[in-house]
Design a protein around this motif. Structure first.
Motif, mmCIF file in Angstrom:
data_model
loop_
_atom_site.group_PDB
_atom_site.id
_atom_site.type_symbol
_atom_site.label_atom_id
_atom_site.label_comp_id
_atom_site.label_asym_id
_atom_site.label_seq_id
_atom_site.Cartn_x
_atom_site.Cartn_y
_atom_site.Cartn_z
ATOM 1 N N ARG A 27 0.813 -1.216 0.000
ATOM 2 C CA ARG A 27 0.000 0.000 0.000
ATOM 3 C C ARG A 27 0.851 1.273 0.000
ATOM 4 N NH1 ARG A 27 -4.894 -0.543 4.269
ATOM 5 N NH2 ARG A 27 -5.505 1.383 3.161
ATOM 6 N N ALA A 28 2.157 1.123 -0.189
ATOM 7 C CA ALA A 28 3.049 2.282 -0.126
ATOM 8 C C ALA A 28 2.682 3.345 -1.162
ATOM 9 C CB ALA A 28 4.496 1.843 -0.308
ATOM 10 N N LEU A 44 -2.043 9.510 -1.312
ATOM 11 C CA LEU A 44 -2.983 10.129 -0.378
ATOM 12 C C LEU A 44 -2.318 11.277 0.383
ATOM 13 C CD1 LEU A 44 -5.914 9.782 0.684
ATOM 14 C CD2 LEU A 44 -4.982 8.265 2.450
ATOM 15 N N ARG A 45 -0.999 11.184 0.534
ATOM 16 C CA ARG A 45 -0.181 12.168 1.253
ATOM 17 C C ARG A 45 -0.520 12.235 2.743
ATOM 18 N NH1 ARG A 45 -0.316 17.473 -0.311
ATOM 19 N NH2 ARG A 45 -2.310 17.242 -1.365
ATOM 20 N N TRP A 88 1.794 20.036 2.393
ATOM 21 C CA TRP A 88 2.694 18.884 2.360
ATOM 22 C C TRP A 88 2.877 18.340 0.937
ATOM 23 C CZ3 TRP A 88 6.448 17.975 5.260
ATOM 24 C CH2 TRP A 88 7.072 16.732 5.331
ATOM 25 N N THR A 89 3.640 19.066 0.123
ATOM 26 C CA THR A 89 4.038 18.617 -1.211
ATOM 27 C C THR A 89 5.554 18.533 -1.185
ATOM 28 O OG1 THR A 89 2.134 19.768 -2.161
ATOM 29 C CG2 THR A 89 3.857 19.053 -3.684
ATOM 30 N N THR A 149 3.195 11.017 5.307
ATOM 31 C CA THR A 149 3.088 11.350 6.728
ATOM 32 C C THR A 149 2.042 12.424 7.018
ATOM 33 O OG1 THR A 149 4.828 13.030 6.588
ATOM 34 C CG2 THR A 149 5.510 10.771 7.123
ATOM 35 N N GLY A 150 1.556 13.092 5.971
ATOM 36 C CA GLY A 150 0.571 14.146 6.194
ATOM 37 C C GLY A 150 1.076 15.260 7.084
ATOM 38 N N SER A 151 2.358 15.600 6.937
ATOM 39 C CA SER A 151 2.980 16.578 7.849
ATOM 40 C C SER A 151 2.670 18.009 7.439
ATOM 41 C CB SER A 151 4.496 16.351 7.895
ATOM 42 O OG SER A 151 4.798 15.031 8.281
#
Length: 398
Positions: free
Chosen positions: A30-31, A37-38, A197-198, A205-207
């Motif tokens: 699922r990587a 999805l970010r 987060w781009t 990680t959705g950071s």
């Protein structure tokens, strides 16, 4: 020799590590989904929570299992072998729950003891808080914006560091002349996420940045600085910043280990253009994979040795400055060792490593983003070097 030095034995024996290992194949498959999805898919985040990963280090009364930092490191390292972004979100949730336990209030204990709860947050004091009472409840009115909010979009409770302002909008100072630092926990519904987060690596990680505007937080969902620790528990004697750095080191070690295995899977099959021999048969390949293996193992050995020695000290009563120094140094060294190993593998793989369908390129990108975190930057060497040389040193971030 420390009884905790042989980390492989500890990792093999602990059931939570075995549970984390079960995710490895799924996370690998699922990587791409996680990257696109970010952020970490919510079903994975929720399953990690239900398996007790996030509160693994917390004492039982704070919703956890009372595990050692070595188990925490082994858990994150195992997840990183599947996907570094997923492991990164896990360690952020672990350290957020661990930090929250310092609040030691009924509200925070209730949050930590709620099954399936996920926490995240940023310690940096980018918010501003004013004391306020609402309907007889004392608390703080807070506004602020925080960057690097890893895992925050999966969380139910999100913390943010703040400075406290008085009625004249002046910073409230401590006796030592520094501003008072407040950590406050916001309900996810009070938080606005800003899509920033781009990035090149750790994309899942959705950071992203997040902010709150004029949110009231009751006093028992906030605490000053690090709060008050119940020192009856060895884990609360372990250094806060060390816990954060451990997660970064474990992510890097896991990703690098899997990069080596990725390469081994095709080195005996791939024949480079213009050659008759496989990659595995080339002397340069044999040399460089040995260098990658040795470098990674050296970094990992120091990493777990330092954690083991510091944990023994915590059990015995106090984590010394020397132990804290070694934990910070070992985590930075582990990340740099992992980076060196992955760089060698990336170059050995040749053109294969540049394609999006190659996990090596993803691990390469993830590792290089991990090295940018301030907790494992090269400034760590200056901090620990001053201590080795006996120079006056600000040890606040040890």
């Amino acid at each position: 020799m420390s009884r905790f030095t042989t980390a492989a034995n500890l990792v093999a024996q602990d059931p939570v590590i075995a549970q984390a290992r079960k995710y490895r194949d799924e996370l690998g498959k699922r990587a791409d989904e996680i990257e696109q999805l970010r952020k970490l898919p919510q079903d994975i985040a929720d399953r990690f929570a239900n398996d007790g990963f996030y509160t693994i280090c917390n004492p039982v009364e704070y919703g956890g299992a009372g595990a050692s930092p070595l188990v925490y490191a082994g858990l994150v390292e195992e997840l990183a072998r599947g996907d570094a972004s997923a492991a990164w979100c896990a360690f952020i949730a672990i350290t957020s729950a661990f930090s929250a336990a310092n609040g030691d209030t009924p509200a925070i204990k209730s949050i930590l003891n709620t099954p399936g709860t996920i926490l995240s947050g940023v310690f940096a004091p980018n918010g501003r808080a004013r004391k306020e009472t609402v309907d007889g409840v004392e608390g703080y009115r807070i506004s602020g914006r925080w960057a690097w909010g890893s895992g925050s979009q999966n969380a139910h409770w999100i913390s943010g560091g703040c400075f406290i302002l008085d009625d004249n909008d002046k910073l409230v100072m401590k006796d030592d002349g520094r501003p008072q630092h407040l950590s406050a926990f916001f309900a996810a519904s009070d938080v606005n996420f800003i899509d920033t987060w781009t990035v090149t690596g750790l994309q899942g990680t959705g950071s992203t940045d997040y902010e709150v505007k004029d949110v009231f937080v009751p006093k028992d969902r906030a605490f000053l600085r690090f709060g008050s620790r119940s020192l009856d528990y060895p884990i609360f004697k372990f250094p806060q910043f060390g816990m954060l750095a451990i997660g970064i080191g474990a992510v890097a070690l896991g990703a690098a280990r899997e990069a080596i295995e990725d390469f081994q899977a095709f080195a005996g099959i791939k024949v480079p253009q213009g050659n008759r021999r496989t990659l595995a048969e080339k002397a340069g390949t044999q040399r460089d994979i040995s260098m990658a293996e040795a470098t990674l193992r050296q970094g990992r050995a120091f990493f777990y040795e330092a954690l083991g020695e510091a944990w023994e000290s915590a059990i015995d009563g106090e984590v010394s400055i020397e132990n804290r120094r070694d934990v910070r140094l070992a985590t930075t060294a582990a990340v740099q060792s992992a980076k060196t190993a992955v760089d060698l593998i990336y170059e050995l793989a040749g053109g294969t490593s540049v394609y999006r369908n190659s996990p090596i390129q993803r691990r390469f990108r993830d590792i290089h983003v991990a090295t940018q975190h301030m907790m494992v930057s090269k400034a760590t060497y200056e901090l620990t070097g001053r201590l080795f040389l006996g120079l006056p040193t600000d040890i606040e971030q040890l």
